[in-house]
Motif scaffolding. Sequence first.
Motif, PDB file in Angstrom:
ATOM      1  N   LEU A 137     -60.956  22.089  46.817  1.00 18.07           N
ATOM      2  CA  LEU A 137     -60.466  23.034  47.830  1.00 18.07           C
ATOM      3  C   LEU A 137     -59.257  23.814  47.310  1.00 18.07           C
ATOM      4  N   GLN A 138     -58.440  23.137  46.516  1.00 20.91           N
ATOM      5  CA  GLN A 138     -57.285  23.819  45.931  1.00 20.91           C
ATOM      6  C   GLN A 138     -57.727  24.904  44.949  1.00 20.91           C
ATOM      7  N   LEU A 139     -58.822  24.664  44.250  1.00 20.31           N
ATOM      8  CA  LEU A 139     -59.369  25.667  43.338  1.00 20.31           C
ATOM      9  C   LEU A 139     -59.783  26.927  44.102  1.00 20.31           C
ATOM     10  N   ILE A 140     -60.365  26.721  45.292  1.00 21.39           N
ATOM     11  CA  ILE A 140     -60.720  27.868  46.143  1.00 21.39           C
ATOM     12  C   ILE A 140     -59.458  28.616  46.554  1.00 21.39           C
ATOM     13  N   HIS A 141     -58.406  27.849  46.873  1.00 24.26           N
ATOM     14  CA  HIS A 141     -57.131  28.454  47.282  1.00 24.26           C
ATOM     15  C   HIS A 141     -56.534  29.306  46.157  1.00 24.26           C
ATOM     16  N   ILE A 142     -56.696  28.864  44.923  1.00 20.80           N
ATOM     17  CA  ILE A 142     -56.119  29.583  43.786  1.00 20.80           C
ATOM     18  C   ILE A 142     -56.675  31.000  43.689  1.00 20.80           C
ATOM     19  N   TRP A 143     -57.984  31.141  43.864  1.00 20.61           N
ATOM     20  CA  TRP A 143     -58.618  32.437  43.636  1.00 20.61           C
ATOM     21  C   TRP A 143     -58.794  33.268  44.906  1.00 20.61           C
ATOM     22  N   MET A 144     -58.890  32.622  46.054  1.00 22.59           N
ATOM     23  CA  MET A 144     -59.136  33.373  47.288  1.00 22.59           C
ATOM     24  C   MET A 144     -57.863  33.592  48.107  1.00 22.59           C
ATOM     25  N   ARG A 145     -56.789  32.911  47.750  1.00 25.39           N
ATOM     26  CA  ARG A 145     -55.492  33.084  48.412  1.00 25.39           C
ATOM     27  C   ARG A 145     -55.571  32.853  49.919  1.00 25.39           C
ATOM     28  N   ILE A 146     -56.293  31.859  50.327  1.00 21.36           N
ATOM     29  CA  ILE A 146     -56.360  31.491  51.738  1.00 21.36           C
ATOM     30  C   ILE A 146     -55.791  30.093  51.908  1.00 21.36           C
ATOM     31  N   SER A 147     -55.238  29.825  53.089  1.00 25.05           N
ATOM     32  CA  SER A 147     -54.630  28.528  53.351  1.00 25.05           C
ATOM     33  C   SER A 147     -55.701  27.440  53.411  1.00 25.05           C
ATOM     34  N   MET A 148     -55.479  26.380  52.659  1.00 19.81           N
ATOM     35  CA  MET A 148     -56.419  25.268  52.620  1.00 19.81           C
ATOM     36  C   MET A 148     -55.919  24.053  53.394  1.00 19.81           C
ATOM     37  N   LYS A 150     -52.343  41.560  36.059  1.00 17.33           N
ATOM     38  CA  LYS A 150     -52.674  40.818  34.834  1.00 17.33           C
ATOM     39  C   LYS A 150     -51.976  39.470  34.801  1.00 17.33           C
ATOM     40  N   LEU A 151     -50.690  39.470  35.163  1.00 18.75           N
ATOM     41  CA  LEU A 151     -49.954  38.205  35.192  1.00 18.75           C
ATOM     42  C   LEU A 151     -50.536  37.267  36.250  1.00 18.75           C
ATOM     43  N   SER A 152     -50.953  37.824  37.376  1.00 18.58           N
ATOM     44  CA  SER A 152     -51.545  37.020  38.442  1.00 18.58           C
ATOM     45  C   SER A 152     -52.833  36.350  37.982  1.00 18.58           C
ATOM     46  N   ILE A 153     -53.672  37.106  37.265  1.00 23.21           N
ATOM     47  CA  ILE A 153     -54.929  36.542  36.747  1.00 23.21           C
ATOM     48  C   ILE A 153     -54.635  35.464  35.707  1.00 23.21           C
ATOM     49  N   THR A 154     -53.643  35.734  34.846  1.00 21.46           N
ATOM     50  CA  THR A 154     -53.269  34.745  33.828  1.00 21.46           C
ATOM     51  C   THR A 154     -52.815  33.436  34.477  1.00 21.46           C
ATOM     52  N   LEU A 155     -51.986  33.560  35.500  1.00 24.21           N
ATOM     53  CA  LEU A 155     -51.528  32.363  36.224  1.00 24.21           C
ATOM     54  C   LEU A 155     -52.695  31.609  36.840  1.00 24.21           C
ATOM     55  N   ASN A 156     -53.609  32.322  37.466  1.00 21.75           N
ATOM     56  CA  ASN A 156     -54.757  31.677  38.105  1.00 21.75           C
ATOM     57  C   ASN A 156     -55.642  30.962  37.087  1.00 21.75           C
ATOM     58  N   VAL A 157     -55.799  31.576  35.897  1.00 23.68           N
ATOM     59  CA  VAL A 157     -56.587  30.932  34.840  1.00 23.68           C
ATOM     60  C   VAL A 157     -55.920  29.630  34.398  1.00 23.68           C
ATOM     61  N   LEU A 158     -54.607  29.661  34.237  1.00 18.80           N
ATOM     62  CA  LEU A 158     -53.873  28.453  33.829  1.00 18.80           C
ATOM     63  C   LEU A 158     -53.911  27.394  34.922  1.00 18.80           C
ATOM     64  N   TYR A 159     -53.792  27.827  36.192  1.00 21.84           N
ATOM     65  CA  TYR A 159     -53.941  26.881  37.301  1.00 21.84           C
ATOM     66  C   TYR A 159     -55.319  26.226  37.258  1.00 21.84           C
ATOM     67  N   THR A 160     -56.341  27.036  37.014  1.00 22.97           N
ATOM     68  CA  THR A 160     -57.720  26.543  36.994  1.00 22.97           C
ATOM     69  C   THR A 160     -57.931  25.532  35.869  1.00 22.97           C
ATOM     70  N   LEU A 161     -57.327  25.791  34.720  1.00 24.25           N
ATOM     71  CA  LEU A 161     -57.427  24.838  33.614  1.00 24.25           C
ATOM     72  C   LEU A 161     -56.802  23.495  33.997  1.00 24.25           C
ATOM     73  N   ILE A 162     -55.654  23.563  34.674  1.00 21.69           N
ATOM     74  CA  ILE A 162     -55.016  22.312  35.124  1.00 21.69           C
ATOM     75  C   ILE A 162     -55.916  21.582  36.108  1.00 21.69           C
ATOM     76  N   VAL A 163     -56.574  22.353  36.984  1.00 26.27           N
ATOM     77  CA  VAL A 163     -57.508  21.740  37.928  1.00 26.27           C
ATOM     78  C   VAL A 163     -58.641  21.048  37.186  1.00 26.27           C
ATOM     79  N   GLY A 164     -59.175  21.706  36.145  1.00 27.82           N
ATOM     80  CA  GLY A 164     -60.248  21.099  35.366  1.00 27.82           C
ATOM     81  C   GLY A 164     -59.802  19.807  34.702  1.00 27.82           C
TER      82      GLY A 164
END
Length: 643
Positions: A534-545, A478-492
């Motif tokens: 590309l960083q947005l892809i990294h946030i959710w897929m956890r692969i090196s960009m 849950k915390l991981s998803i919350t962090l990813n959502v906040l990262y995504t908002l910053i990306v937007g």
Amino acid sequence: MAGIVALIINEDKVLLKNQIGTTILRLPIINVAKDEDEKGSLNEYLISNISNDEEGLLKIDPNLDMLMNGFSLYLVDYSNKSSSLKKELPEGLVWEDISILDKLCERDVLIIKVIIESCIKVKYNSIGISRIENRIKHSERGNKYLRKVNLSISDKRIDEETPMNLKLRALMLSVLVGIIYFIFSFHKGYKTSSYLGISYFIFASMVLIYFIAINGIRNKNGLFGYFLIGSSMLVALTFAIYTNPLIRSLNRIFVPSTLIMGFMILNYKDVDFNLGNFINGFLKRIFTHSFKGITKVPDVTFKLLKGKAIKKDKEVYKSILQGILISIPVIFLLGSLLSGADNVFGYYIKNLNEAVTLFRIGDSFWQLISSIFVAVYIFGLIWSFRYKFRDESDQYFEKKTMEPIKIITLLIIINMLYLVFTKVQISYLYAGDVKLLPGGLSYSEYARKGFFELVIVTIINMVLISFLKAKVTEEDEKLSITLNVLYTLIVGFTLNMMFSAFYKMNMYVEAFGYTRLRILVQLFIILLGIVIILQLIHIWMRISMFKPILVVAVMFYLFINFFNIDAFIARKNIEVYKDKGMNESYLKILSFDALKEMDKALEDGKIDRITYNNWIKVNKDNLDTNNDKWYEYNYYIKESNKR
């Protein structure tokens, strides 16, 4: 009286001695009289105190005999003979677990390290030695020490096993690189350097050939390495085409950087493409490993001169040298006579003599020094690729240690700030209503300022997300998803900032015209947009960009090189200002890359002959070259000389 310091081990045990009246444990010391044999004395001590069996108890190698403060060092390994050990030890001796090594005095720890290092050198191993090595590796300092030892020993073995003809080839190519640098970099002494034209591409090609000739291509599947080297050579070729001074300055960094990165990937299969580790390894290759390679020059040269191949052909080389010395006065005499016999031949001899005098010792000293340094450095760089990839176990980033709740709080506050900022931009910038602006600000003033600040904030956001993804623990889903959502908002919000920066820069260009900096900023913003996606892809897929980002960045840079920015600026500015009074002062500082556009503008009557001639004169004065050497060839300079 001399003595022996002995490391006596039995699988996971080490024999230590109690110092009288204390609880301090030390390695056993055996006294040896001058007339006594060291091995005999040690063997007698072991049978009297430790073992019931004399045969095969003592493991001694001549390479382990190392003198330290008058004491010889010995290793006695009972790992495979534990059944022959006495059940009871005399008072003062005790078997301790290997973990006790951490509590020994600094001198004894050093002795153990020296003996372990010697075991590595002679490839000796056992259960006891392996466990001591593992114990040493438990500490960060000990782990670094063992890695350094293993790398040093590996380097020496590689040097010893390298064929003599390969060493000779490396030295000859190094000398050739120095000679080419000497010729291409300076032609009138060190004060006036030659223009970098096709010479830069030739020099880069020579370094590439040098690398392949000495190291080959060990990682033949390293497609990314081929891509980087190909990009490097394409950019090196632009020195023979374009004259834009800003791009040429950037290319002097890009070409060697991508070339070395390509060498790393084609030479090693275990290159880590984590951003921090890759950059760390790249910088160490340039500033550390290359200079370590330089230290091999005297050693390689000395061994080469003592080699069998040199000894075998010593008389041949001696005869050749004598023949050259004899020929010098003969050539001078015959050359003088032939010069008098034929005026044309005499003309060429005179020019040759003048060319030689250009390289007087006084004028050529710094030229010679820099050439020698380049030759030696290139040798060190290329030779360093013969060794193992030294940073294979280094970690740039530490383990994830940041507590997620704190970071979530921080990200929420940052997102709230960006939300307010975005609302303001939607209301004022994009709406474009002058009446809405507070404080008497004009819309043009508001729109044209702030793009550089927005670019900086964008970069900060990208670095922040990458850093937090590497450091924050994400064990809870849950915390991981919350962090990813906040990262995504910053990306937007960051994408909005980039669009805003591009929008502001575009309005600035419409008002004041194009410049090199403004075009580069626009292209850089587009690149950042791709990277943040590309960083947005990294946030959710956890692969090196890192690799995709580097590919995109290199392709963008190739586009910039072949786009011909100065020609674009000339065309656009002439179109925009033809009816408003053209900004001729900026046209004058454009390079010869704008030659075709300036010719066309002159033919169409959009600029006058005076402006055109001034532009030609300014460029020729800035170049300070006649471009009369074949290796100075540059397409646009040659074309401009026809005008």
